[in-house]
Design an enzyme around this catalytic site. Structure first.
Site, PDB file in Angstrom:
ATOM      1  N   VAL A  82       0.803  -1.232   0.000  1.00  0.00           N
ATOM      2  CA  VAL A  82       0.000   0.000   0.000  1.00  0.00           C
ATOM      3  C   VAL A  82       0.836   1.283   0.000  1.00  0.00           C
ATOM      4  O   VAL A  82       0.568   2.204  -0.758  1.00  0.00           O
ATOM      5  CB  VAL A  82      -0.962   0.009   1.208  1.00  0.00           C
ATOM      6  N   SER A 118      25.609 -41.950 -12.571  1.00  0.00           N
ATOM      7  CA  SER A 118      25.844 -41.014 -11.461  1.00  0.00           C
ATOM      8  C   SER A 118      26.100 -41.761 -10.152  1.00  0.00           C
ATOM      9  O   SER A 118      26.585 -41.180  -9.188  1.00  0.00           O
ATOM     10  CB  SER A 118      24.641 -40.082 -11.302  1.00  0.00           C
ATOM     11  N   SER A 120      14.710 -41.033 -14.104  1.00  0.00           N
ATOM     12  CA  SER A 120      13.553 -40.139 -13.944  1.00  0.00           C
ATOM     13  C   SER A 120      13.927 -38.670 -14.213  1.00  0.00           C
ATOM     14  O   SER A 120      13.935 -37.862 -13.300  1.00  0.00           O
ATOM     15  CB  SER A 120      12.893 -40.300 -12.571  1.00  0.00           C
TER      16      SER A 120
END
Lengths: 306, 613
Positions: free
Chosen positions: B13, B447, B517
């Site tokens: 505001v 990995s 994934s």
């Protein structure tokens, strides 16, 4: 792209045109009984062209409605009838007969005249024919309260607008749902500016009422407004005299309530050039806005004015 | 840059939004004489004012003036010699979140105000979240009231750092941070003599030159608005959402997926050979197949046609949402009946935290599951904006109850209701002395996912836990051997692994999965199937170069030789998890070292209640 189109590049007219056509098509697809408010002015002329394009090759699938106060410039009425005839449009002309019989006079009755002959007449006409969707040519750049109105404005059974409780409008997903008695006012030109409108009129070579072009016309200077003496219903006040001035009109309405401006712009490109330099917002030339102070337009809109 | 830039402004505001816009118009010479006069008239009637009150330009409605705040969206149109602008001024008060969403939905760029003296507030984050949800990706932060803080560069720098932190949480294409004083005009239109330490452009200079290119979306998409007929020919009218259509193109018409060839195109009533995105067109096609309003014409892209999806919604209605409520949903040109079957969680816009909720009130944002009562043609908001955004309409009041964006499809069969079971997952877990969870390893091939998953299982089993390992490769040899490596099959592969993991969790087991994934939407599906509370995502962040060097199975070599298309990391992307529970990089250390590194976190997550991070 040819030179003519290049010149209008900066206005992004194609985008505005596509957005407006999208809106018109949506409302006709989902709305029950649409009508287009035809005021004979430049915005109405643009809206009419957009409607032709939106439905091409079909004819425009709704009628045009003109609220005739009987005080429009004579050239406007002639233009209206000729365009409707040439384009084979279904035109409804509505006049508030009660107000006419009471002899309301814009020179004397000011706000009451506007209320009865325009606002009430419009509401009566929409009710009489049962229109649920009314397209109007209003733009957000015209005036402060219009700057806050959505593209689709929901009106209750009394046609009043509740600015505090407007439907949220998201992306290009228009909610056209209404309950019995409610109706929608739709403003396909919401995002157009006055410049855009004139640029589009130039690009598309759209015919507009000759009053927009500068010409020697008989006028009276009344409280700083140049009022054109369009017929013998205008009575001169003490000290007033009729002068010939080269003027044109930025907006058109009832001649006693519409001030002209001195100008040399006689062609569309000259008007566009003048608008580019223009420094006053256009509604200041309409006297009716000054009746009730800064927030008069908002008040009138709440009551059902377009 | 060309054309119009659509901007929205937001701030709390007292940040002085209206003043900033007013100052922009005033200094930029973009006010009409009568607007200028009316401003100066106000100054004349109030002797305490030093400078004009620019906010009066924007606060158009009388009741707003009385309240002293802008509560609706006001649109302003202005142009400089270089560019035209449409500015949506929006309320900062949080009660009016919905109006901000309205403004954001039609804007290319957001200008956010931050008070230099207060710094980043929770509302700044809220505004960013709403803008982001509605699809904005360009941001300008005006750090305002620099005059009050004596134009101190240190104050600006510290606020700037905070802004960069919070902006980093949301996807964006550009972020610009400018120190300004709206009241005094510093860096609004002109530069500032008081802040010579700031070398960047003023706000107006930046807005005049910023590039906000139209998003590049896959293929051509056009929802059909209406059908026109003339002389026995059908014209399919609509607005093109993305891509280009040319005469002679073969198109697909959804939901039936029939193909047809485009015979003619007219744009705004005139015949053209091709039409780009954002055009109002009418197409004719070469064959007589059923097409009506709501159908979607595409080429070179896929959409989704199904009846259940998950979405983010912003509630806008006074009537709160409760699960099971029915609404009309409008998406592109389709309007159908839907039920909001589940409120998954509310998202606190101030913190981003997920809150469990069974009703959603006005101005609240949540993830919900939506069940359509008939098939809907749509896509995720990420892929195709026009096909991934919708509104919900209250069936009785006809009001717009919410707006939303599609997060992803839900594949669970909606016509099979869940069989209630007497022996629950909880009971089975208790019998085994554990809380069943799924530990989901994700990362590039090589990995170290599978090796670590095996070690983790060994450790847990040796501690007496009941476990089961699901290895992506092994599953592909069995239950998933019908699946290949295209996008759909990869998604289905993950969905099946997730469903199996869930069944095993139901049986009381701790499940450990190891699957690349690569897509975050698929991992999200897995998370949804398995359940937020049971899902422990372990992101094995070993960099691509390290995995390539290892190349245990020789797959990277083959992929680089072009023998394996769509190989993750080479021909297909790996989308890095945004908020994994655990992250581990195995490069340069022994595998046991990496395992020891993550075991404490795994043990913590295996506790009954999911700890907050």
């Amino acid at each position: 792209m040819d030179d003519i189109n290049m010149a209008y590049d900066k206005y992004d007219l194609d985008r505005l045109e596509a957005e407006s056509i999208h809106i018109i098509r949506e409302l006709v697809s989902e709305g029950e009984k649409p009508v287009m408010l035809y005021s004979i002015g430049k915005d109405s002329s643009v809206m009419l062209r957009l409607a032709e394009k939106a439905f091409y090759p079909e004819p425009i699938p709704f009628p045009l409605l003109h609220i005739d106060t009987t005080w429009k410039f004579r050239e406007m009425t002639e233009f209206r009838d000729r365009i409707a005839r040439e384009k084979n449009l279904e035109l409804i002309v509505y006049t508030n007969m009660e107000g006419l019989e009471r002899g309301l006079d814009p020179f004397k009755d000011g706000a009451v005249y506007t209320d009865v002959m325009k606002t009430e007449a419009l509401k009566d006409a929409l009710d009489k024919y049962g229109f649920t969707v009314a397209f109007g040519g209003a733009r957000r750049d015209e005036e402060k309260s219009r700057a806050k109105e959505r593209v689709i404005s929901l009106r209750n059974e009394h046609h009043t607008w509740e600015p505090r409780n407007q439907r949220p409008e998201l992306w290009d997903l228009y909610n056209t749902g209404i309950s019995p008695g409610e109706s929608l006012r739709v403003f396909p030109l919401s995002n157009w500016t006055e410049r855009d409108v004139w640029a589009y009129i130039c690009r598309e070579n759209i015919e507009v009422v000759p009053l927009y072009f500068a010409k020697e016309r008989p006028v009276v200077n009344r409280n700083g407004n140049l009022i054109m003496v369009d017929d013998d219903r205008m009575e001169l006040l003490p000290g007033e005299k009729i002068e010939m001035k080269k003027i044109r009109f930025r907006t058109l309405g009832c001649y006693p309530l519409t001030g002209g401006m001195e100008s040399e712009a006689e062609t569309l490109p000259e008007i566009l050039e003048e608008v580019e330099k223009e420094i006053r917002s256009e509604r200041t030339s309409r006297i009716i806005d000054e009746d009730a102070g800064v927030f008069s337009m908002e008040k009138r809109k709440r009551e059902g004015y377009f | 840059m060309s054309g119009v830039l659509k901007i929205m402004t937001c701030g709390s505001v007292d940040d002085g939004k209206s003043t900033l816009i007013g100052r922009l118009l005033y200094d930029g010479g973009m006010l009409s004489i009568d607007q200028k006069e009316s401003l100066e008239r106000e100054v004349a009637t109030d002797t305490q004012m030093e400078t004009p009150d620019f906010s009066l330009l924007m606060d158009g409605l009388s009741f707003e003036r009385e309240q002293g705040i802008t509560i609706d969206v006001a649109y302003r149109y202005f142009a400089t010699d270089r560019r035209s602008f449409i500015v949506a001024d929006t309320p900062g008060h949080e009660e009016y979140t919905r109006n901000m969403a309205v403004a954001a939905s039609s804007s290319d760029l957001a200008v956010l105000l931050v008070d230099a003296n207060k710094g980043v507030l929770t509302q700044t984050r809220r505004h960013l979240m709403i803008c982001s949800m509605m699809g904005i990706s360009h941001y300008v932060f005006a750090v305002n009231k620099m005059d009050v803080s004596d134009y101190d560069p240190d104050i600006f720098r510290s606020v700037k750092e905070d802004i960069e932190g919070v902006a980093g949480e949301f996807p964006h294409s550009s972020v610009m941070i400018i120190p300004v004083s709206a009241l005094r005009g510093d860096n609004v239109v002109k530069g500032s003599g008081k802040m010579e330490w700031y070398k960047g452009p003023s706000l107006l200079e930046y807005l005049e030159t910023v590039e906000t290119d139209v998003r590049k979306e896959e293929g051509f998409v056009m929802p059909v608005q209406r059908i026109a007929r003339s002389e026995g020919i059908r014209y399919l009218q609509g607005s093109t959402a993305c891509g280009e259509v040319r005469r002679g193109d073969e198109v697909c018409i959804w939901p039936g997926r029939q193909s047809a060839v485009v015979e003619s195109i007219s744009e705004a009533g005139s015949e053209v050979g091709a039409a780009g995105s954002g055009k109002a067109v009418a197409l004719t096609i070469d064959r007589d197949i059923d097409v009506s309003r709501g159908h979607v014409i595409t080429s070179n892209t896929e959409l989704i046609c199904s009846s259940m999806f998950q979405a983010t919604v912003l509630w806008m209605d006074e009537q709160p949402l409760t699960a099971g409520k029915k609404y009309l949903l409008k998406l592109a040109t389709q309007t159908i009946n839907v039920s909001v079957v589940r409120i998954k969680y509310e998202i606190d816009p101030d913190t981003g935290k997920h809150i469990s909720k069974n009703r959603l009130c006005k101005n609240e944002i949540a993830r919900v599951d939506i069940l359509c009562h008939e098939d809907l043609v749509y896509d995720t908001f990420d892929r195709h904006r026009v096909m991934g955004r919708f509104i919900l309409i209250d069936k009785i009041t006809k009001g717009t109850a919410a707006c939303g964006t599609v997060a992803h499809q839900l594949r669970r069969a909606d016509n099979i209701s869940l069989q209630p079971q007497d022996v629950t997952r909880k009971l089975r877990g208790e019998a085994l002395g554990q809380t069943p969870k799924t530990i989901w390893f994700t990362g590039l091939s090589g990995s170290g996912k599978s090796t670590m998953a095996n070690r983790v299982e060994k450790i847990l089993a040796s501690e007496g836990r009941h476990t089961m390992i699901l290895d992506g490769d092994n599953i592909r040899l069995g239950i998933n051997r019908d699946l290949g490596f295209n996008e759909y099959d990869r998604t289905e592969n993950i969905r099946r692994i997730a469903e199996i993991a869930k069944l095993m969790n139901d049986a009381g087991l701790i499940v450990i999965t190891a699957a690349i994934s690569p897509f975050s939407s698929d991992r999200q599906i897995a998370r949804d199937i398995i359940g937020e509370d049971s899902f422990i995502e372990v992101y094995v962040s070993t960099p691509l170069e390290v995995c390539e060097n290892r190349d245990v199975k020789g797959l990277y070599r083959k992929a680089k030789a072009g023998e394996i298309p769509n190989f993750t990391g080479i021909g297909s992307p790996y989308e890095i998890p945004e908020n994994p529970e655990i992250t581990v990089d195995t490069s340069g250390k022994a595998i046991d070292e990496s395992v020891s590194e993550i075991m404490p976190a795994i043990r913590k997550y295996l506790l009954a209640e999911k700890p907050s991070i």
